[in-house]
Design a protein around this motif. Sequence first.
Motif, PDB file in Angstrom:
ATOM      1  N   MET A  49     -40.416 -48.130 -41.568  1.00 42.18           N
ATOM      2  CA  MET A  49     -39.019 -48.520 -41.258  1.00 42.18           C
ATOM      3  C   MET A  49     -38.760 -49.028 -39.981  1.00 42.18           C
ATOM      4  SD  MET A  49     -35.857 -45.457 -41.581  1.00 42.18           S
ATOM      5  CE  MET A  49     -36.202 -44.635 -39.969  1.00 42.18           C
ATOM      6  N   LYS A  50     -37.959 -49.583 -39.760  1.00 44.78           N
ATOM      7  CA  LYS A  50     -37.470 -50.270 -38.407  1.00 44.78           C
ATOM      8  C   LYS A  50     -36.120 -49.692 -37.867  1.00 44.78           C
ATOM      9  CE  LYS A  50     -40.721 -53.438 -37.473  1.00 44.78           C
ATOM     10  NZ  LYS A  50     -41.652 -53.923 -36.194  1.00 44.78           N
ATOM     11  N   LEU A  51     -35.813 -49.675 -36.412  1.00 44.52           N
ATOM     12  CA  LEU A  51     -34.596 -49.612 -35.966  1.00 44.52           C
ATOM     13  C   LEU A  51     -34.057 -50.726 -35.382  1.00 44.52           C
ATOM     14  CD1 LEU A  51     -35.912 -46.506 -36.090  1.00 44.52           C
ATOM     15  CD2 LEU A  51     -34.070 -46.001 -34.550  1.00 44.52           C
ATOM     16  N   LEU A  52     -32.836 -51.052 -35.544  1.00 48.31           N
ATOM     17  CA  LEU A  52     -32.218 -52.159 -34.819  1.00 48.31           C
ATOM     18  C   LEU A  52     -31.201 -51.534 -33.989  1.00 48.31           C
ATOM     19  CD1 LEU A  52     -31.461 -54.853 -37.601  1.00 48.31           C
ATOM     20  CD2 LEU A  52     -33.069 -55.137 -35.424  1.00 48.31           C
ATOM     21  N   ILE A  53     -31.222 -51.712 -32.658  1.00 46.76           N
ATOM     22  CA  ILE A  53     -30.364 -51.117 -31.580  1.00 46.76           C
ATOM     23  C   ILE A  53     -29.431 -52.170 -31.313  1.00 46.76           C
ATOM     24  CG2 ILE A  53     -30.040 -49.975 -29.620  1.00 46.76           C
ATOM     25  CD1 ILE A  53     -31.897 -48.496 -31.371  1.00 46.76           C
ATOM     26  N   LEU A  54     -28.133 -52.560 -31.370  1.00 41.35           N
ATOM     27  CA  LEU A  54     -27.306 -53.356 -31.080  1.00 41.35           C
ATOM     28  C   LEU A  54     -27.279 -53.202 -29.459  1.00 41.35           C
ATOM     29  CD1 LEU A  54     -25.226 -55.450 -31.463  1.00 41.35           C
ATOM     30  CD2 LEU A  54     -23.582 -53.893 -31.558  1.00 41.35           C
ATOM     31  N   LYS A  55     -27.492 -54.205 -28.649  1.00 43.74           N
ATOM     32  CA  LYS A  55     -27.415 -53.881 -27.236  1.00 43.74           C
ATOM     33  C   LYS A  55     -26.025 -53.839 -26.706  1.00 43.74           C
ATOM     34  CE  LYS A  55     -30.183 -55.802 -24.125  1.00 43.74           C
ATOM     35  NZ  LYS A  55     -31.008 -56.579 -23.359  1.00 43.74           N
ATOM     36  N   PRO A  56     -25.766 -52.812 -25.970  1.00 49.56           N
ATOM     37  CA  PRO A  56     -24.493 -52.597 -25.402  1.00 49.56           C
ATOM     38  C   PRO A  56     -24.163 -53.578 -24.496  1.00 49.56           C
ATOM     39  CG  PRO A  56     -25.863 -51.003 -24.395  1.00 49.56           C
ATOM     40  CD  PRO A  56     -26.827 -51.815 -25.666  1.00 49.56           C
ATOM     41  N   LYS A  57     -22.915 -53.885 -24.257  1.00 48.42           N
ATOM     42  CA  LYS A  57     -22.346 -55.060 -23.070  1.00 48.42           C
ATOM     43  C   LYS A  57     -21.451 -54.377 -22.435  1.00 48.42           C
ATOM     44  CE  LYS A  57     -22.008 -60.017 -23.025  1.00 48.42           C
ATOM     45  NZ  LYS A  57     -21.427 -61.234 -23.544  1.00 48.42           N
ATOM     46  N   LYS A  58     -21.476 -54.526 -21.397  1.00 48.05           N
ATOM     47  CA  LYS A  58     -20.410 -54.219 -20.226  1.00 48.05           C
ATOM     48  C   LYS A  58     -20.053 -55.485 -19.371  1.00 48.05           C
ATOM     49  CE  LYS A  58     -21.817 -49.218 -19.585  1.00 48.05           C
ATOM     50  NZ  LYS A  58     -22.264 -48.422 -18.831  1.00 48.05           N
ATOM     51  N   GLU A  59     -18.849 -55.237 -19.067  1.00 44.07           N
ATOM     52  CA  GLU A  59     -18.559 -56.161 -17.919  1.00 44.07           C
ATOM     53  C   GLU A  59     -17.292 -55.759 -16.850  1.00 44.07           C
ATOM     54  OE1 GLU A  59     -16.492 -60.477 -18.693  1.00 44.07           O
ATOM     55  OE2 GLU A  59     -17.902 -60.192 -19.796  1.00 44.07           O
ATOM     56  N   PHE A  60     -17.524 -56.152 -15.745  1.00 50.55           N
ATOM     57  CA  PHE A  60     -16.624 -55.676 -14.731  1.00 50.55           C
ATOM     58  C   PHE A  60     -15.515 -56.418 -14.898  1.00 50.55           C
ATOM     59  CE2 PHE A  60     -14.868 -55.507 -10.507  1.00 50.55           C
ATOM     60  CZ  PHE A  60     -14.876 -54.269 -10.020  1.00 50.55           C
ATOM     61  N   ILE A  61     -14.304 -55.931 -14.925  1.00 58.62           N
ATOM     62  CA  ILE A  61     -12.835 -56.634 -15.214  1.00 58.62           C
ATOM     63  C   ILE A  61     -12.142 -56.707 -13.775  1.00 58.62           C
ATOM     64  CG2 ILE A  61     -10.921 -57.076 -16.318  1.00 58.62           C
ATOM     65  CD1 ILE A  61     -13.443 -57.414 -18.171  1.00 58.62           C
ATOM     66  N   LYS A  62     -12.259 -57.752 -13.034  1.00 55.99           N
ATOM     67  CA  LYS A  62     -11.407 -57.640 -11.746  1.00 55.99           C
ATOM     68  C   LYS A  62     -10.275 -57.152 -11.924  1.00 55.99           C
ATOM     69  CE  LYS A  62     -12.289 -61.435  -8.255  1.00 55.99           C
ATOM     70  NZ  LYS A  62     -12.365 -62.708  -8.383  1.00 55.99           N
ATOM     71  N   GLU A  63      -9.297 -57.592 -12.894  1.00 55.22           N
ATOM     72  CA  GLU A  63      -8.056 -57.065 -12.701  1.00 55.22           C
ATOM     73  C   GLU A  63      -7.644 -55.406 -12.978  1.00 55.22           C
ATOM     74  OE1 GLU A  63      -9.066 -59.607 -14.185  1.00 55.22           O
ATOM     75  OE2 GLU A  63      -7.997 -61.455 -13.667  1.00 55.22           O
ATOM     76  N   LEU A  64      -8.745 -54.968 -13.561  1.00 52.94           N
ATOM     77  CA  LEU A  64      -8.792 -53.562 -13.660  1.00 52.94           C
ATOM     78  C   LEU A  64      -9.750 -52.842 -12.653  1.00 52.94           C
ATOM     79  CD1 LEU A  64      -9.336 -53.239 -17.673  1.00 52.94           C
ATOM     80  CD2 LEU A  64      -7.223 -52.918 -16.443  1.00 52.94           C
ATOM     81  N   ASN A  65     -10.261 -53.438 -12.125  1.00 48.32           N
ATOM     82  CA  ASN A  65     -11.151 -53.005 -11.105  1.00 48.32           C
ATOM     83  C   ASN A  65     -12.221 -51.840 -11.491  1.00 48.32           C
ATOM     84  OD1 ASN A  65     -12.166 -52.978  -8.288  1.00 48.32           O
ATOM     85  ND2 ASN A  65     -10.896 -51.347  -7.748  1.00 48.32           N
ATOM     86  N   ARG A  66     -12.390 -52.143 -12.586  1.00 47.96           N
ATOM     87  CA  ARG A  66     -13.771 -51.377 -13.319  1.00 47.96           C
ATOM     88  C   ARG A  66     -14.251 -52.056 -14.281  1.00 47.96           C
ATOM     89  NH1 ARG A  66     -11.769 -48.017 -17.745  1.00 47.96           N
ATOM     90  NH2 ARG A  66      -9.826 -48.263 -18.049  1.00 47.96           N
ATOM     91  N   GLU A  67     -15.671 -51.511 -14.653  1.00 45.91           N
ATOM     92  CA  GLU A  67     -16.350 -51.751 -15.972  1.00 45.91           C
ATOM     93  C   GLU A  67     -15.805 -51.554 -17.265  1.00 45.91           C
ATOM     94  OE1 GLU A  67     -20.295 -50.538 -15.757  1.00 45.91           O
ATOM     95  OE2 GLU A  67     -21.206 -52.472 -15.335  1.00 45.91           O
ATOM     96  N   ILE A  68     -15.808 -52.326 -18.228  1.00 46.29           N
ATOM     97  CA  ILE A  68     -15.297 -52.292 -19.309  1.00 46.29           C
ATOM     98  C   ILE A  68     -16.438 -52.127 -20.401  1.00 46.29           C
ATOM     99  CG2 ILE A  68     -13.733 -53.252 -21.272  1.00 46.29           C
ATOM    100  CD1 ILE A  68     -12.183 -51.293 -19.331  1.00 46.29           C
ATOM    101  N   SER A  69     -16.721 -51.263 -21.509  1.00 49.35           N
ATOM    102  CA  SER A  69     -17.492 -51.471 -22.305  1.00 49.35           C
ATOM    103  C   SER A  69     -17.164 -52.617 -23.412  1.00 49.35           C
ATOM    104  CB  SER A  69     -17.948 -50.099 -23.021  1.00 49.35           C
ATOM    105  OG  SER A  69     -18.939 -50.385 -24.194  1.00 49.35           O
ATOM    106  N   LEU A  70     -17.520 -53.735 -23.754  1.00 52.01           N
ATOM    107  CA  LEU A  70     -17.343 -54.774 -24.444  1.00 52.01           C
ATOM    108  C   LEU A  70     -17.946 -54.458 -25.867  1.00 52.01           C
ATOM    109  CD1 LEU A  70     -17.193 -58.048 -22.140  1.00 52.01           C
ATOM    110  CD2 LEU A  70     -15.403 -56.551 -22.866  1.00 52.01           C
ATOM    111  N   ILE A  71     -19.102 -54.171 -25.772  1.00 52.96           N
ATOM    112  CA  ILE A  71     -19.864 -54.059 -26.946  1.00 52.96           C
ATOM    113  C   ILE A  71     -20.531 -52.541 -26.821  1.00 52.96           C
ATOM    114  CG2 ILE A  71     -21.763 -54.530 -28.625  1.00 52.96           C
ATOM    115  CD1 ILE A  71     -21.462 -57.397 -27.906  1.00 52.96           C
ATOM    116  N   LYS A  72     -20.289 -51.588 -28.011  1.00 50.33           N
ATOM    117  CA  LYS A  72     -20.952 -50.291 -27.826  1.00 50.33           C
ATOM    118  C   LYS A  72     -22.332 -50.142 -28.349  1.00 50.33           C
ATOM    119  CE  LYS A  72     -17.331 -47.245 -26.802  1.00 50.33           C
ATOM    120  NZ  LYS A  72     -16.777 -45.820 -27.078  1.00 50.33           N
ATOM    121  N   MET A  73     -23.326 -49.567 -27.874  1.00 50.34           N
ATOM    122  CA  MET A  73     -24.605 -49.521 -28.520  1.00 50.34           C
ATOM    123  C   MET A  73     -24.230 -48.906 -30.100  1.00 50.34           C
ATOM    124  SD  MET A  73     -27.335 -47.038 -29.380  1.00 50.34           S
ATOM    125  CE  MET A  73     -26.963 -45.531 -28.427  1.00 50.34           C
ATOM    126  N   LYS A  74     -25.294 -49.398 -30.920  1.00 52.68           N
ATOM    127  CA  LYS A  74     -25.154 -49.103 -32.416  1.00 52.68           C
ATOM    128  C   LYS A  74     -26.564 -48.933 -32.772  1.00 52.68           C
ATOM    129  CE  LYS A  74     -21.684 -49.347 -35.515  1.00 52.68           C
ATOM    130  NZ  LYS A  74     -20.530 -48.650 -35.047  1.00 52.68           N
TER     131      LYS A  74
END
Lengths: 257, 257, 257, 257
Positions: free
Chosen positions: B1-26
Amino acid sequence: MKLLILKPKKEFIKELNREISLIKMKKFYVDDLTRDFSTQYGVISKKDLKKKSGSVVKSNIGKEFIVLDADFIDNYKRIKRTSQIMTLKDIGYIAAYAGVNKTSKVVDAGTGCGANSIYFAHLCKEVVSYDINPDNVKVAKENIKNLGLKNIKVKEKSIFKGIDEKDVDLVVLDLPTPHNAISAAEKALRVGGYLVCYSPQITQTIDFVNAIKNNPKFIPEKTVELMERSWKIDGLIARPRRGGIGHTGFLSFARRV
Amino acid sequence: MKLLILKPKKEFIKELNREISLIKMKKFYVDDLTRDFSTQYGVISKKDLKKKSGSVVKSNIGKEFIVLDADFIDNYKRIKRTSQIMTLKDIGYIAAYAGVNKTSKVVDAGTGCGANSIYFAHLCKEVVSYDINPDNVKVAKENIKNLGLKNIKVKEKSIFKGIDEKDVDLVVLDLPTPHNAISAAEKALRVGGYLVCYSPQITQTIDFVNAIKNNPKFIPEKTVELMERSWKIDGLIARPRRGGIGHTGFLSFARRV
Amino acid sequence: MKLLILKPKKEFIKELNREISLIKMKKFYVDDLTRDFSTQYGVISKKDLKKKSGSVVKSNIGKEFIVLDADFIDNYKRIKRTSQIMTLKDIGYIAAYAGVNKTSKVVDAGTGCGANSIYFAHLCKEVVSYDINPDNVKVAKENIKNLGLKNIKVKEKSIFKGIDEKDVDLVVLDLPTPHNAISAAEKALRVGGYLVCYSPQITQTIDFVNAIKNNPKFIPEKTVELMERSWKIDGLIARPRRGGIGHTGFLSFARRV
Amino acid sequence: MKLLILKPKKEFIKELNREISLIKMKKFYVDDLTRDFSTQYGVISKKDLKKKSGSVVKSNIGKEFIVLDADFIDNYKRIKRTSQIMTLKDIGYIAAYAGVNKTSKVVDAGTGCGANSIYFAHLCKEVVSYDINPDNVKVAKENIKNLGLKNIKVKEKSIFKGIDEKDVDLVVLDLPTPHNAISAAEKALRVGGYLVCYSPQITQTIDFVNAIKNNPKFIPEKTVELMERSWKIDGLIARPRRGGIGHTGFLSFARRV
């Protein structure tokens, strides 16, 4: 080491129409088998102490004891301590979660009195332990020697400066600033291996988890605490014990990818 | 068996002045490596699935995944189930409490889908498992075969009628009337070995403990429950998860003397 | 009654670069205001004890204390006890769940030292309390008198033999065989009123709930336990206290229909 | 409002030699008494809905229901919500800890949908509630009006800018930055009164407690969480419910001196 178990004694008391516990079970640890062992229930001769595990012997005042050979866990619980050691529920959960067994290589820090190293050495192939405190290293080496374990190496060195080992299956951190050890763990762990942080403080746990979340080489798996609740059960009595659930620590699991 | 881990992706959103999780780890489990694997984040080719553990691969729509070889515990969590299996916290505690390792002989009943046997076989020398239900025995054997374990024997037989093995280090009971198995366990366990009863019901736990207390060949050690509480930690957020602490079972430990 | 609060004192120690607690906050209860009050931090004169609530006074050795008038709960915590009393979390939950207030009529049994009666008398219109033990009745009456409550009637009588009152909003049971009081509660409660059983034992709770389930005049609502976990928070330290979560009792709620 | 309780029905099944639950108890809330009420167990006529509390009525398909007048808590649970409201265990504990009753003056913030205000208005003399969000204020006023409570004043104003009231017995904070309200609470509370902070986050709780520790006008009393665990009890079945213990919030208590 041997254990002496004072045999409990109950008697049915007609007047009360129920059984009364006359002697309560009691456990004694006997470290020195070359001498007679004294208890408040009488003295057990050194000859009797050497009898086969499970033998029933009598103290000089006629109380019955069972002589038991110490198992690994009996000895583990009795190691010399320099500070609090991880409880069996926590260390058992780490071992199960990471799935380590006789083929596994484990690194832990800080060594402390060596308890974690000793537990994993009992279970795994080899353990390397890091601590910067020479007193801890000394006590740990003594404990390891007393238990006769050959597969532990204790290094007087800061884990923050790096782990010499590679292809490690599990790194266990039990130290004040665990987030400082993440980079060393990253290099030492094999892909798929586990980094586990044990911390009594939620503040340190927060620092660790947030640091893990910023490291793309780790998948943060979960942060939990195990609360052990003990029950008193005796005849019609059945209730959680008053003593209650003591806090030990938070466990954070991350997987190296 | 293998596992596939979807790589999470965050981005800093200037307008919000904070990092937002665009893709959640799965996490995805891939049982069949002879075919492409489809997810809602695109298809991973069978060629990519065979890459070295830790490799980063891309789905046909460009999403990044990490390919991971399955460890023992990954496979263990995926065995075919006939009913609820013991959680890692509970089974890990039993293993730690009894101090079993590669030298130990374990007996368990009922087999169910074989989860307990499989866990202890991973850790110990040999495991023998009893179940009266032929369907359970069949599923368990299948699971054991799939994991490639050679040190488990499953017997379609009631443990209440006796355990064939002797000098057993640990007997684990996970069945409806555990007190009926005490006498069999008494004969099978070595002096110093452990009998552990896992039961979701307090009523059965009470019956078991009271029966143990009337058997002079056992020292009742303790009855506990482990409550696992999970925390959500993310930046300034730090709180126990709403989902809460689910009940699993009561654990009663007794030692053969 | 008055309270004396020893004022805590912290100081920033330059050498340590952090604040150190020199004097820890301490609470003293002063029952007798006609005499000077001695503590290990010096003696407070009776004149000072009579000062306005919130006044800062000094002991004869110069330590600062705050004088505080006792509130209801301060007095409640200090009542003379004959056995364990229900904790504020449990009694507060019962009051909230049943929604009682100044318009409500409450019956409780056994009286014990009167704690439950006293709490509900503070909150509600009237309370009637049953106990068969004359010693309990005596102590409870003394406690009630000391707190100056006029709306409690204590009856030396078994609740199992019936409740004289009608149209009761809430019946609270804190006695060894609560299922024996169900029939009396059924007759006394108004439709929509609550019967609550508090029991440290799960065995008695089981008997109570099963009996309620067989009584068509009651809807069994739920059985819960409240576990109170205390945290230590001080600067960067933040963790559950080691002392842990003590068991108090199981609460079973049923509604009269 | 009225409640309709579907009467449970059990039957002893000879073949199984045990009782089987044929109809499970079910609770329906009837807000509109001017119309017939439909359920999956048939329709209850508006005439029947108006019958005396405790009456047994039949649906058009012959199922039996009990008609119940709604109590305060029934209505309280049904108020319109804008976000999560404090649970009865938490609010009951606050009320008990602070010892408030019909003589007490309470201030709370933020108002939210008004749940806290409503609970304390039911128990106490008067309540003033602060919220900066006009939508919350609107919903809260509507809820308060529906419950017919006259002793609550809702102010669209930030509690951080000050509390207009004096000699307050209890200030309850349920808002994101509770430490910002300490200074306002200090001025509003009478000596001996309580400031209570409810927060789902440990991080905010830490900020609040550390700020309280630096304010000599408050004695930090304790920080706790109440974990409610629910049990399933039915005949021989007796175990904690699988659903588990959900987290609500941390409660920090401080006393004004």
